[in-house]
Design a protein around this motif. Structure first.
Motif, PDB file in Angstrom:
ATOM      1  N   LEU A 520      -0.159   2.601  -4.870  1.00 25.88           N
ATOM      2  CA  LEU A 520      -0.605   1.554  -3.942  1.00 25.88           C
ATOM      3  C   LEU A 520       0.034   0.221  -4.300  1.00 25.88           C
ATOM      4  CD1 LEU A 520      -4.442   2.088  -3.316  1.00 25.88           C
ATOM      5  CD2 LEU A 520      -2.576   2.285  -1.684  1.00 25.88           C
ATOM      6  N   VAL A 521       0.079  -0.120  -5.580  1.00 22.20           N
ATOM      7  CA  VAL A 521       0.663  -1.391  -5.999  1.00 22.20           C
ATOM      8  C   VAL A 521       2.127  -1.466  -5.579  1.00 22.20           C
ATOM      9  CG1 VAL A 521       1.344  -2.764  -8.006  1.00 22.20           C
ATOM     10  CG2 VAL A 521      -0.932  -1.721  -7.922  1.00 22.20           C
ATOM     11  N   GLU A 522       2.872  -0.389  -5.803  1.00 20.01           N
ATOM     12  CA  GLU A 522       4.301  -0.384  -5.485  1.00 20.01           C
ATOM     13  C   GLU A 522       4.543  -0.632  -4.003  1.00 20.01           C
ATOM     14  OE1 GLU A 522       5.630   2.805  -8.997  1.00 20.01           O
ATOM     15  OE2 GLU A 522       5.443   3.448  -6.895  1.00 20.01           O
ATOM     16  N   GLN A 523       3.643  -0.159  -3.162  1.00 23.16           N
ATOM     17  CA  GLN A 523       3.850  -0.314  -1.716  1.00 23.16           C
ATOM     18  C   GLN A 523       3.225  -1.594  -1.174  1.00 23.16           C
ATOM     19  OE1 GLN A 523       3.385   3.650   0.456  1.00 23.16           O
ATOM     20  NE2 GLN A 523       2.561   4.191  -1.565  1.00 23.16           N
ATOM     21  N   LEU A 524       2.148  -2.082  -1.782  1.00 19.45           N
ATOM     22  CA  LEU A 524       1.487  -3.281  -1.279  1.00 19.45           C
ATOM     23  C   LEU A 524       2.255  -4.555  -1.593  1.00 19.45           C
ATOM     24  CD1 LEU A 524      -2.268  -2.536  -2.088  1.00 19.45           C
ATOM     25  CD2 LEU A 524      -1.296  -2.873   0.180  1.00 19.45           C
ATOM     26  N   ILE A 525       2.974  -4.600  -2.704  1.00 24.68           N
ATOM     27  CA  ILE A 525       3.622  -5.844  -3.124  1.00 24.68           C
ATOM     28  C   ILE A 525       4.983  -6.046  -2.469  1.00 24.68           C
ATOM     29  CG2 ILE A 525       2.445  -5.842  -5.353  1.00 24.68           C
ATOM     30  CD1 ILE A 525       5.009  -4.830  -6.642  1.00 24.68           C
ATOM     31  N   LYS A 526       5.391  -5.120  -1.594  1.00 22.54           N
ATOM     32  CA  LYS A 526       6.673  -5.273  -0.923  1.00 22.54           C
ATOM     33  C   LYS A 526       6.646  -6.514  -0.054  1.00 22.54           C
ATOM     34  CE  LYS A 526       7.968  -0.390  -0.816  1.00 22.54           C
ATOM     35  NZ  LYS A 526       8.262   0.779   0.050  1.00 22.54           N
ATOM     36  N   LYS A 527       7.804  -7.187   0.036  1.00 24.46           N
ATOM     37  CA  LYS A 527       7.899  -8.429   0.789  1.00 24.46           C
ATOM     38  C   LYS A 527       7.756  -8.209   2.295  1.00 24.46           C
ATOM     39  CE  LYS A 527       8.704 -11.497  -2.457  1.00 24.46           C
ATOM     40  NZ  LYS A 527       7.865 -12.698  -2.677  1.00 24.46           N
ATOM     41  N   LYS A 528       8.301  -7.123   2.786  1.00 24.59           N
ATOM     42  CA  LYS A 528       8.268  -6.891   4.219  1.00 24.59           C
ATOM     43  C   LYS A 528       6.952  -6.228   4.601  1.00 24.59           C
ATOM     44  CE  LYS A 528      10.665  -2.422   3.941  1.00 24.59           C
ATOM     45  NZ  LYS A 528      11.814  -1.630   4.421  1.00 24.59           N
ATOM     46  N   PRO A 529       6.433  -6.512   5.794  1.00 20.16           N
ATOM     47  CA  PRO A 529       5.184  -5.896   6.229  1.00 20.16           C
ATOM     48  C   PRO A 529       5.362  -4.411   6.442  1.00 20.16           C
ATOM     49  CG  PRO A 529       6.174  -7.121   8.037  1.00 20.16           C
ATOM     50  CD  PRO A 529       6.997  -7.416   6.813  1.00 20.16           C
ATOM     51  N   PHE A 530       4.282  -3.661   6.163  1.00 22.11           N
ATOM     52  CA  PHE A 530       4.363  -2.216   6.362  1.00 22.11           C
ATOM     53  C   PHE A 530       3.617  -1.845   7.628  1.00 22.11           C
ATOM     54  CE2 PHE A 530       0.019  -1.704   5.206  1.00 22.11           C
ATOM     55  CZ  PHE A 530      -0.209  -2.682   4.249  1.00 22.11           C
ATOM     56  N   LEU A 531       3.957  -0.685   8.160  1.00 28.69           N
ATOM     57  CA  LEU A 531       3.352  -0.224   9.412  1.00 28.69           C
ATOM     58  C   LEU A 531       2.205   0.703   9.125  1.00 28.69           C
ATOM     59  CD1 LEU A 531       6.633   0.428  11.409  1.00 28.69           C
ATOM     60  CD2 LEU A 531       5.202  -1.617  11.449  1.00 28.69           C
TER      61      LEU A 531
END
Length: 531
Positions: A520-531
């Protein structure tokens, strides 16, 4: 005072002359009142042995003017009555009678108890064939989903958007309401968005995985505390976001609701959890404690919890460890009709009754009355019960047992109350069990236990496992804001555990809670918004 005066007082008979004026200048006092008191004092001695206690009531002259007689009833006439005072007066100003009336005891148990005859009411589970278990649509759409896909089912964009709106609104209110220093950090505030709030949540989960003494150390230049927090967000921005994080509108304060600061975040999490999963046959209700050491009117102390002081939450969990209903305890809720425990059970479990399910509770909630009430909702009750419950059969409570012996009785409404002697007396209540004993192999020994005890231990495991899973890599820190701690517990603990269970069942995985949080951390901290 001289010696002669003292001797005269000692030799006197202490007879009072009521004809003398001793009224203390009271205009309502006269000699007639004194004579009435003298006469009644003699007759009252006849009843002194029949009265358990005396209440002294002050009545003025107008109230006593119409009293003709005082009638007493013997308390031994009926053991189910209590002595109370009763005053009756005629509407036409006639005579009034003060009598020692008898009030019936309303707690008389009229149930008939018998030896356990194995007569059990059998409820059919899910007779209307409604949805139960995990939403089948998830198997079609998220068979190859990521942990973030399942987390967003519980904490969806609608919840994040509400947090963004209230956080920006609260920051604007703070800037407008305070005379700020030119160097105040809030002067550099700019509105946040959904992507940044998700990054904030990712960093908070990260702080649970990698624990350091304070938040500042995550941005330290020292090799000892080296992390990559600075690549995601600056320390100042992290701290001001955490400070301004809000869940309700302060301008719409509701003083009658102690929990208005939480907004709807907890209700939304529970609603989304119910959309993803519905309980099967077993339910469990118990309390959890979110540690909080600050000042709060409804802070609780529970001695058998690891964190003894905090905010109490009543949870309804289903196997293996999903939380699908929750109520934050905000102070005593008085009710003349039912106990607080029974009220919590009926409130949390109401959407899931009438389907033949079984509810497991501990002795704080359980009673014979609650079991009978749940039976009318086609729901079984299984749990421990306190020995001093008024409706318990006296024969079971008073029975002296040796180790591994059992005593049980069944009411005319088919509620079983059982007493089993292990290391100490254990009292159980059930509407779906009899007194059957089952052998278990424990440490090389064969031990006989009632089946109701074994089933209870299995049924109560879901909420214990839920608390255990939430405690692993817990990101919650010491805080002065109670509502922030409760909301983050829902967003970063309860929601994470629920999404982990969904992920493992839908994807057919066996991922641990630590690996799930890491993903979860690896995907939440990404700069671009996720779908």
């Amino acid at each position: 005072m001289n010696e002669e005066t003292i001797e005269e007082m000692l030799d006197s008979s202490f007879d009072f002359d009521f004809s003398s004026d001793d009224s203390d200048n009271n205009p309502n006092w006269d000699a007639k009142n004194a004579e009435i008191m003298s006469t009644s004092s003699t007759s009252s001695k006849q009843y002194i042995n029949n009265v358990r206690h005396v209440n002294v009531v002050s009545l003025d002259e107008g109230e006593l003017s119409g009293v003709d007689e005082i009638v007493h009833s013997d308390e031994n006439d009926d053991p189910n009555f209590d002595m109370v005072s009763h005053v009756s007066a005629s509407s036409d100003g006639g005579s009034t009678t003060i009598s020692s009336r008898i009030r019936p005891n309303m707690n008389i148990d009229v149930r008939q108890w018998r030896e356990d005859d194995n007569v059990i009411d059998d409820f059919v589970f899910n007779p209307h064939d409604t949805n139960a278990g995990i939403n089948p649509d998830l198997f079609d759409t998220l068979m190859h989903g990521t942990p973030l896909d399942f987390y967003t089912l519980i904490v969806n964009d609608e919840i994040i958007n509400k947090i963004v709106i209230e956080t920006n609104k609260f920051a604007a209110q703070q800037k407008a309401s305070k005379s700020l220093s030119p160097f105040a950090r809030i002067n550099k505030w700019f509105d946040t968005d959904e992507t940044e709030i998700k990054q904030l949540f990712g960093l908070l989960i990260w702080t649970g995985l990698v624990s350091l003494p304070s938040y500042e150390l995550y941005w330290s230049n020292s090799d000892i505390f080296a992390t990559n927090f600075g690549l995601v967000m600056s320390r100042n921005r992290f701290e001001i976001l955490l400070q301004m994080l809000h869940f309700s509108d302060n301008s719409a304060t509701d003083n009658t609701n102690h929990l208005y600061k939480l907004g709807t975040v907890m209700e939304d999490i529970m609603l989304n959890s119910n959309n993803c999963m519905q309980p099967l046959e077993h339910l469990c209700i118990d309390e959890s404690l979110v540690k909080f050491m600050g000042r709060l009117s409804f802070k609780q102390y529970i001695k058998n919890k690891r964190d003894r002081f905090g905010i109490k939450e009543f949870k309804l969990c289903i196997p293996p460890c999903d939380t699908i209903a929750l109520k934050v305890y905000a102070g005593k809720e008085a009710s003349t009709e039912e106990s607080v425990g029974a009220k919590i059970v009926m409130e949390l479990g109401n959407p899931y009754f009438d389907c033949g399910r079984t509810l497991f509770v501990d002795n704080w909630y359980s009673s014979v009355e609650l079991a009978e009430k749940l039976k009318t909702r086609q729901t079984h009750l299984v749990g421990t019960i306190r020995s001093n419950r008024k409706s318990n059969p006296k024969q079971v409570v008073k029975k002296k047992l040796k180790k591994e012996e059992v005593e049980s009785m069944r009411s005319d409404s088919n509620v079983l109350v059982l007493k089993w002697k292990d290391k100490r007396d254990l009292y159980m209540i059930s509407t779906k069990h009899n007194s059957e004993m089952v052998e278990q192999h424990i440490k090389g020994k064969i031990i006989k236990k009632p089946k109701v005890v074994i089933d209870y231990n299995t049924g109560k495991a879901s909420i214990d496992l839920s608390d255990q899973m939430s405690s692993y890599s817990n990101p919650l820190r010491r805080s002065l804001k109670w509502y922030r701690k409760i909301a983050l517990d829902g967003l970063l603990n309860i929601a994470v555990v629920n999404s982990l269970v969904l992920f493992n069942k839908v994807v057919n995985s066996n991922m641990s809670i630590t690996n799930f949080r890491t993903s979860l951390v690896e995907q939440l901290i990404k700069k671009k918004p996720f779908l």
